[in-house]
Scaffold this active site. Structure first.
Site, PDB file in Angstrom:
ATOM      1  N   VAL A 173      22.430  54.473  12.377  1.00 49.05           N
ATOM      2  CA  VAL A 173      23.401  54.456  13.463  1.00 49.05           C
ATOM      3  C   VAL A 173      24.103  55.959  13.694  1.00 49.05           C
ATOM      4  O   VAL A 173      24.921  56.125  14.227  1.00 49.05           O
ATOM      5  CB  VAL A 173      24.590  53.536  13.499  1.00 49.05           C
ATOM      6  CG1 VAL A 173      23.818  52.224  13.986  1.00 49.05           C
ATOM      7  CG2 VAL A 173      25.322  53.391  12.241  1.00 49.05           C
ATOM      8  N   CYS A 174      23.368  57.002  12.886  1.00 47.26           N
ATOM      9  CA  CYS A 174      23.660  58.377  13.016  1.00 47.26           C
ATOM     10  C   CYS A 174      22.673  59.138  13.918  1.00 47.26           C
ATOM     11  O   CYS A 174      21.735  58.922  14.014  1.00 47.26           O
ATOM     12  CB  CYS A 174      23.644  58.647  11.522  1.00 47.26           C
ATOM     13  SG  CYS A 174      24.358  60.465  11.541  1.00 47.26           S
ATOM     14  N   ILE A 175      23.446  59.737  14.877  1.00 49.44           N
ATOM     15  CA  ILE A 175      22.716  60.792  15.806  1.00 49.44           C
ATOM     16  C   ILE A 175      22.954  62.249  15.505  1.00 49.44           C
ATOM     17  O   ILE A 175      22.600  62.894  16.376  1.00 49.44           O
ATOM     18  CB  ILE A 175      22.922  60.271  17.230  1.00 49.44           C
ATOM     19  CG1 ILE A 175      24.553  60.223  17.536  1.00 49.44           C
ATOM     20  CG2 ILE A 175      22.314  58.860  17.605  1.00 49.44           C
ATOM     21  CD1 ILE A 175      24.679  59.848  19.122  1.00 49.44           C
ATOM     22  N   THR A 176      23.370  62.593  14.436  1.00 49.04           N
ATOM     23  CA  THR A 176      23.626  64.104  14.139  1.00 49.04           C
ATOM     24  C   THR A 176      22.490  64.802  14.532  1.00 49.04           C
ATOM     25  O   THR A 176      22.238  65.855  15.028  1.00 49.04           O
ATOM     26  CB  THR A 176      24.113  63.981  12.742  1.00 49.04           C
ATOM     27  OG1 THR A 176      25.240  63.343  12.267  1.00 49.04           O
ATOM     28  CG2 THR A 176      24.167  65.656  12.189  1.00 49.04           C
TER      29      THR A 176
END
EC number: 1.7.1.7
Length: 325
Positions: A173-176
């Site tokens: 759930v990380c979009i870095t």
């Protein structure tokens, strides 16, 4: 530098020396304490709460409480210490956190573990907080992160960190990686290996774990502890909302830098997803441990050390070939 990720690697078996995988020992030591498994649920709001933290501590698992309810931290430490359980909390690097650390020192509330938890941990802000913690609470084991390079690991260790957390944006759930163009997404396992070669102290691999086999791979490439989000999300006990669609139960899971956690759309580097309800957390922990015991037996040993020495191959196409469990 060789670049690869979890799904590009297969570990190569050695001759098995145990009669049953149940003989294999998955325990790991971090600081002054030993834990049942080299695994820690991510310190995220939809993964851990006080009840889960207590259950994990009572059953010999490591945990790190999230930092998103600042007021609750002092009562939480008091409650855990009264129960004789390990205390493990998170802090940020903003001004108020310095006063919070001083309050702990003044009141004699010394946590066993403190994790400095920011997205880009190779920063003066983190170095200053490490030094402040070490001065105020010298007995506390300090974990600092997150980082993705050997330089960062060395610098945080030199500042006084007892362990570093490696992983920039590989989480589900990380979009870095999408929002910034930076990170270890897609090569997290290689980044772990790169950082581990430079480390003199324990490393916690954080992010990108999609299967139980990835835990063994993390240990092989230098992790003492493996932080996991998505595999621990979506359980009966998990915090967060539940919804039912067409008779199927789902639970929410969102990133620590998502608008759902922040309550505003500002510097968003996380998203929210809905996961199928997975049943009880205890069942997942048992299955995880059994799979890790199997990994140790394939490695030809009796404990985690055996996994660190196995050979591996890098497979050009993903080993899963589209397979899912």
């Amino acid at each position: 530098m060789k670049v690869f990720d979890y799904e590009d690697v297969q570990l190569i078996p050695n001759k098995c020396i145990v009669n049953s995988r149940s003989e294999c020992d998955t325990t790991v030591t971090l600081g002054k304490h030993s834990f049942k498994m080299p695994v820690v649920p991510a310190n995220m709001q939809t993964i851990i709460d006080e009840t889960i933290a207590e259950t994990l501590a009572e059953n010999g698992y490591f945990y790190i409480m999230h930092r998103f309810d600042e007021e609750a931290r002092v009562p939480f430490i008091k409650k855990m210490q009264q129960k004789g359980l390990i205390t493990s909390i998170s802090v940020g690097v903003k001004e108020g956190e310095y006063a919070f650390v001083e309050t702990l020192a003044r009141e004699g509330l010394v946590p066993d573990y403190v994790t400095i938890d920011i997205a880009h941990g190779h920063s003066n802000a983190v170095i200053n907080m490490i030094q402040h913690l070490k001065k105020s609470l010298p007995e506390t084991f300090v974990i600092a992160g997150n980082v993705g390079t050997p330089e960062a690991v060395r610098e945080l260790e030199n500042a006084g960190a007892d362990a570093t957390k490696v992983g920039i944006g590989p989480g589900k759930v990380c979009i870095t990686k999408i929002k910034t163009g930076f990170g270890t997404g897609g090569w997290q396992l290689a980044a772990l290996r790169w950082c581990a070669k430079a480390a003199r102290k324990p490393i916690i691999a954080d992010g990108g774990i999609r299967t139980h086999g990835d835990i063994a791979k993390s240990v092989r490439f230098g992790a003492t502890m493996v932080m996991i989000g998505s595999l621990f999300a979506g359980h009966e006990e998990s915090p967060g909302e539940t919804k039912v669609e067409d008779g199927v139960v789902y639970k929410e899971y969102f990133g620590s830098a998502s608008e759902f956690q922040k309550g505003e759309k500002k510097n968003v580097e996380g998203k929210k997803i809905w996961l199928r309800h997975k049943g009880k957390l205890a069942d997942t922990l048992v299955e995880m441990q059994q799979d890790l015991q199997s990994s140790i037996s394939y490695a030809g040993g009796r404990d985690l050390e055996a996994i660190r020495k196995v050979d591996y191959v890098i497979v050009k196409n993903s080993i899963f070939n589209g397979d899912t469990i």
